[in-house]
Design a protein around this motif. Structure first.
Motif, mmCIF file in Angstrom:
data_model
loop_
_atom_site.group_PDB
_atom_site.id
_atom_site.type_symbol
_atom_site.label_atom_id
_atom_site.label_comp_id
_atom_site.label_asym_id
_atom_site.label_seq_id
_atom_site.Cartn_x
_atom_site.Cartn_y
_atom_site.Cartn_z
ATOM 1 N N ILE A 8 0.841 -1.199 0.000
ATOM 2 C CA ILE A 8 0.000 0.000 0.000
ATOM 3 C C ILE A 8 0.876 1.249 0.000
ATOM 4 C CG2 ILE A 8 -1.593 1.389 1.395
ATOM 5 C CD1 ILE A 8 -2.899 -1.252 2.284
ATOM 6 N N ASN A 9 1.924 1.248 0.807
ATOM 7 C CA ASN A 9 2.835 2.395 0.867
ATOM 8 C C ASN A 9 3.567 2.595 -0.459
ATOM 9 O OD1 ASN A 9 2.096 3.000 3.479
ATOM 10 N ND2 ASN A 9 3.780 1.862 4.395
ATOM 11 N N GLU A 10 3.964 1.499 -1.092
ATOM 12 C CA GLU A 10 4.624 1.605 -2.398
ATOM 13 C C GLU A 10 3.685 2.242 -3.423
ATOM 14 O OE1 GLU A 10 5.676 -2.421 -3.335
ATOM 15 O OE2 GLU A 10 7.400 -2.442 -1.978
ATOM 16 N N LEU A 11 2.449 1.786 -3.428
ATOM 17 C CA LEU A 11 1.475 2.329 -4.373
ATOM 18 C C LEU A 11 1.156 3.792 -4.053
ATOM 19 C CD1 LEU A 11 -0.905 -0.742 -4.693
ATOM 20 C CD2 LEU A 11 0.672 0.121 -6.437
ATOM 21 N N ALA A 12 1.102 4.137 -2.788
ATOM 22 C CA ALA A 12 0.849 5.527 -2.401
ATOM 23 C C ALA A 12 1.979 6.429 -2.875
ATOM 24 C CB ALA A 12 0.675 5.632 -0.898
ATOM 25 N N ALA A 13 3.209 5.958 -2.720
ATOM 26 C CA ALA A 13 4.362 6.746 -3.172
ATOM 27 C C ALA A 13 4.327 6.921 -4.687
ATOM 28 C CB ALA A 13 5.660 6.078 -2.738
ATOM 29 N N LYS A 14 3.990 5.850 -5.385
ATOM 30 C CA LYS A 14 3.943 5.930 -6.847
ATOM 31 C C LYS A 14 2.814 6.847 -7.301
ATOM 32 C CE LYS A 14 3.865 3.406 -11.154
ATOM 33 N NZ LYS A 14 3.522 2.202 -11.848
ATOM 34 N N ALA A 15 1.707 6.848 -6.584
ATOM 35 C CA ALA A 15 0.564 7.690 -6.948
ATOM 36 C C ALA A 15 0.931 9.168 -6.880
ATOM 37 C CB ALA A 15 -0.620 7.388 -6.038
#
Length: 78
Positions: A8-15
């Motif tokens: 989730i954190n990886e996707l949030a950073a990418k977003a």
């Protein structure tokens, strides 16, 4: 649970980047968030159901609703 939170954190950073998320990643993020919340709620409910409350005199004052749930789950015998 840790792997879910990490992803989730990886996707949030990418977003937050200019590239953003692909539609597949947005769907994955939605599913992961739902899974995380379900796990969080289950753990929180378990903690509440295991709790015992005592007043300043040491007398148990656990709410009856919690006591009943504990009896149903075999945690309490009284």
């Amino acid at each position: 649970m840790l792997a879910v939170r990490t992803r989730i954190n990886e996707l949030a950073a990418k977003a937050k980047t200019a590239a953003g998320l692909t539609p597949e990643e947005e769907a994955e993020r939605k599913d992961l968030r739902a899974e995380f919340l379900a796990n969080f709620r289950a753990a929180f409910r378990s903690q509440v159901e295991m709790l015992q409350v005592f007043d300043k005199d040491g007398q148990e004052v656990t709410p009856e609703k919690v006591k009943q749930i504990q009896r149903e789950n075999g945690i309490r015998e009284d």
